[in-house]
Design a protein around this motif. Structure first.
Motif, PDB file in Angstrom:
ATOM      1  N   GLU A  49      24.787  42.527  36.157  1.00  0.00           N
ATOM      2  CA  GLU A  49      24.657  43.984  36.250  1.00  0.00           C
ATOM      3  C   GLU A  49      24.886  44.641  34.895  1.00  0.00           C
ATOM      4  OE1 GLU A  49      28.782  45.661  38.015  1.00  0.00           O
ATOM      5  OE2 GLU A  49      27.884  44.062  39.221  1.00  0.00           O
ATOM      6  N   THR A  50      25.780  44.054  34.087  1.00  0.00           N
ATOM      7  CA  THR A  50      25.987  44.574  32.735  1.00  0.00           C
ATOM      8  C   THR A  50      24.730  44.395  31.899  1.00  0.00           C
ATOM      9  OG1 THR A  50      28.369  44.218  32.749  1.00  0.00           O
ATOM     10  CG2 THR A  50      27.306  44.282  30.600  1.00  0.00           C
ATOM     11  N   LEU A 100      31.832  42.690  29.474  1.00  0.00           N
ATOM     12  CA  LEU A 100      31.387  43.459  30.619  1.00  0.00           C
ATOM     13  C   LEU A 100      31.639  44.928  30.346  1.00  0.00           C
ATOM     14  CD1 LEU A 100      32.833  41.446  33.644  1.00  0.00           C
ATOM     15  CD2 LEU A 100      30.589  41.225  32.580  1.00  0.00           C
ATOM     16  N   TYR A 108      35.269  36.631  38.083  1.00  0.00           N
ATOM     17  CA  TYR A 108      34.993  38.057  37.930  1.00  0.00           C
ATOM     18  C   TYR A 108      33.903  38.268  36.882  1.00  0.00           C
ATOM     19  CZ  TYR A 108      35.708  43.058  37.383  1.00  0.00           C
ATOM     20  OH  TYR A 108      35.505  44.419  37.338  1.00  0.00           O
ATOM     21  N   HIS A 150      29.851  39.788  37.523  1.00  0.00           N
ATOM     22  CA  HIS A 150      29.447  41.108  37.024  1.00  0.00           C
ATOM     23  C   HIS A 150      28.572  41.051  35.767  1.00  0.00           C
ATOM     24  CE1 HIS A 150      32.942  42.055  39.568  1.00  0.00           C
ATOM     25  NE2 HIS A 150      32.372  43.220  39.741  1.00  0.00           N
TER      26      HIS A 150
END
Length: 230
Positions: free
Chosen positions: A47-48, A75, A40, A44
């Motif tokens: 994009e953070t 995140l 996970y 992500h």
């Protein structure tokens, strides 16, 4: 340290001074060894980073400059991550020594409120706890006791009352790391038996002998359970 920041399982000292770890640090160490949590985070993180580029260097955005390999990077908040892992802002699972406020199981903003709703800061000797009235009370009270005793130990350097020590937790972490490193059950059992982490077993003749390889497997299964419900 391997790719995920876990030490050589053969060396207990490589894990650091675990006697001073608080309850939330223990939980984080087990949870950061979960494949789904690791996946996970990696899915992500880009994009953070892209979202925070617009805030880097600006006043009021003190964490925008942090990189993923630095303690404190998380995140952006995601409801699905909170529901799945219990962390409102997920830190990098490659780093064990994260700031304590990021790995608390009871997320809070560092303040409490009086009966009139007026916020005021927590004192250094205070620890906030929250309870879910939609869940059974007894397990929450047991968890709260562990959190408070662990915080008390960290603050004073010793428990102020007798407490249940997590004697097996370090062995559990090492078992997880051993299997991830490719160690066999027999190899783990032999190493842990030499360190007296595994007890002798009674043989059919009535005497005692070294435990069978499945003793390490049983330890791993107990450790694996803690990764998903600590």
């Amino acid at each position: 340290m391997n790719e995920w920041g876990t030490p050589d399982w053969r060396d207990a000292a490589a894990y650091g001074d675990v006697k001073r770890w608080r309850f939330d640090r223990w939980r984080w160490e087990f949870y950061r060894r979960r494949d789904d949590l690791r996946a996970y985070f990696d899915a992500h993180v880009e994009e953070t980073l892209q979202r925070r580029q617009r805030y880097a260097g600006k006043d009021g955005f003190t964490v925008a400059h942090l990189r993923p390999n630095e303690p404190g990077f998380t995140l952006d908040a995601a409801l699905e991550a909170g529901a799945q892992f219990g962390y409102s802002s997920l830190p990098n699972p490659r780093i064990g020594a994260q700031p304590m406020h990021l790995i608390k199981t009871h997320q809070h903003d560092g303040v409490r409120y009086d009966l009139g709703g007026v916020p005021f800061p927590l004192a250094p000797h205070e620890e906030p706890l929250t309870f879910d009235l939609d869940r059974p009370i007894e397990p929450q009270l047991a968890h709260a006791r562990e959190v408070l005793l662990s915080a008390q130990y960290a603050l004073h350097g010793k428990p102020l009352q007798k407490r249940r020590r997590p004697k097996k937790w370090l062995g559990y972490l090492r078992a997880l790391d051993a299997r991830e490193a490719g160690a066999s059950w027999a190899e783990i059992t032999g190493a842990f038996y030499a360190e007296k982490l595994l007890d002798r077993h009674k043989d059919p003749s009535g005497g005692y002998c070294a435990p069978p390889p499945q003793a390490a497997r049983d330890m791993w299964l107990a450790a694996d359970a803690l990764r998903f419900k600590f």
